[in-house]
Design a protein around this motif. Structure first.
Motif, mmCIF file in Angstrom:
data_model
loop_
_atom_site.group_PDB
_atom_site.id
_atom_site.type_symbol
_atom_site.label_atom_id
_atom_site.label_comp_id
_atom_site.label_asym_id
_atom_site.label_seq_id
_atom_site.Cartn_x
_atom_site.Cartn_y
_atom_site.Cartn_z
ATOM 1 N N ASP A 106 0.820 -1.214 0.000
ATOM 2 C CA ASP A 106 0.000 0.000 0.000
ATOM 3 C C ASP A 106 0.859 1.271 0.000
ATOM 4 O O ASP A 106 0.336 2.375 -0.111
ATOM 5 N N ASP A 136 -1.474 5.526 4.315
ATOM 6 C CA ASP A 136 -2.657 6.114 4.938
ATOM 7 C C ASP A 136 -2.382 6.327 6.427
ATOM 8 O O ASP A 136 -1.747 5.493 7.072
ATOM 9 N N SER A 137 -2.860 7.435 6.957
ATOM 10 C CA SER A 137 -2.606 7.769 8.367
ATOM 11 C C SER A 137 -3.174 6.734 9.332
ATOM 12 O O SER A 137 -2.786 6.680 10.493
ATOM 13 N N LYS A 138 -4.093 5.882 8.847
ATOM 14 C CA LYS A 138 -4.671 4.839 9.705
ATOM 15 C C LYS A 138 -3.767 3.601 9.776
ATOM 16 O O LYS A 138 -4.065 2.646 10.479
ATOM 17 N N SER A 139 -2.655 3.607 9.037
ATOM 18 C CA SER A 139 -1.734 2.459 9.022
ATOM 19 C C SER A 139 -1.112 2.214 10.389
ATOM 20 O O SER A 139 -0.836 3.147 11.125
ATOM 21 N N TYR A 157 2.761 9.514 7.169
ATOM 22 C CA TYR A 157 1.348 9.178 7.383
ATOM 23 C C TYR A 157 0.478 10.301 6.818
ATOM 24 O O TYR A 157 0.541 11.432 7.270
ATOM 25 N N GLN A 187 -3.282 11.886 5.505
ATOM 26 C CA GLN A 187 -4.737 11.848 5.734
ATOM 27 C C GLN A 187 -5.418 11.048 4.626
ATOM 28 O O GLN A 187 -5.057 11.176 3.446
ATOM 29 N N THR A 188 -6.399 10.251 5.019
ATOM 30 C CA THR A 188 -7.089 9.355 4.085
ATOM 31 C C THR A 188 -7.557 10.063 2.813
ATOM 32 O O THR A 188 -7.371 9.549 1.719
ATOM 33 N N PHE A 233 -4.443 11.051 0.675
ATOM 34 C CA PHE A 233 -3.534 9.967 0.304
ATOM 35 C C PHE A 233 -3.578 9.591 -1.189
ATOM 36 O O PHE A 233 -2.533 9.483 -1.828
#
Length: 197
Positions: free
Chosen positions: A68, A95-98, A114, A116-117, A120
């Protein structure tokens, strides 16, 4: 045996998971022996890479461990020839949620960014490094990121990148402005590049 191991790893792009090694008849004791003799090394828990005379490129390891990830910042500048400095680490946007812990590997050196979604996916393009397909931010996204992080980038690297982008026949001023708006760096783009666009 050495050539057999090498060929096996080559079929997997230089990196194999424990399960793949087992499927090929290489079990725990043999893995430990290969690690001890330095024929293979562990890059992350459950992932191994072949260490031969002709060392493999970092790219198969990166694309296997971080499918990713998107090559960005200094690594993208290097990819487009916008810098003369080889980055000390691979800069990868995720993605920052990684999960943060997955980047805790000894080699290759990874510098995660990281993002923001919603920001990204902007500017993701396909490229090729060492014969392997990679995701890399395109020229315009790379320049927008450079402007956004201007205070964290060496001034010589920054100036060289801007000059080379301006002289790049493949640049797109329209795309740059479109991204600048989406990434909220419109003002910076106009200040730094306004005269040339």
């Amino acid at each position: 045996m050495d050539n057999k191991i090498k060929a096996m790893f080559e079929q997997h792009g230089g990196v194999m998971r424990t399960a793949e090694l087992k499927e090929s008849g290489i079990y725990y004791n043999k893995i430990q022996k290969l690690l001890k003799t330095g024929e293979i090394e562990q890059v992350r828990r459950g992932y191994y890479q072949y260490v031969g005379e002709e060392a493999f490129s970092d790219i198969p390891t990166i694309t296997t461990l971080f499918p990713d990830g998107v090559i960005c910042m200094e690594s993208a500048l290097d990819y487009y020839g916008y810098t003369d400095r080889t980055p000390a680490a691979w800069h990868l946007a995720v993605d920052s949620k990684s999960t943060r812990t997955r980047f805790h590997i000894e080699y290759p050196l990874i510098k995660p960014h990281y993002v923001q979604t919603k920001k990204f996916p902007v500017g993701i393009a396909n490229g090729e490094i060492d014969g392997k397909r990679v995701q890399v931010y395109d020229r315009e996204r790379t320049i927008c990121d450079l402007l956004f992080h201007r205070n964290k980038v060496d001034s010589e690297v920054f100036n060289t990148a801007i000059q080379r982008y301006v002289g790049d026949p493949e640049k797109s001023a329209a795309r740059l402005m479109q991204y600048a708006k989406a990434l909220r760096v419109e003002k910076k783009v106009r200040e730094v590049l306004g005269v040339w666009l």
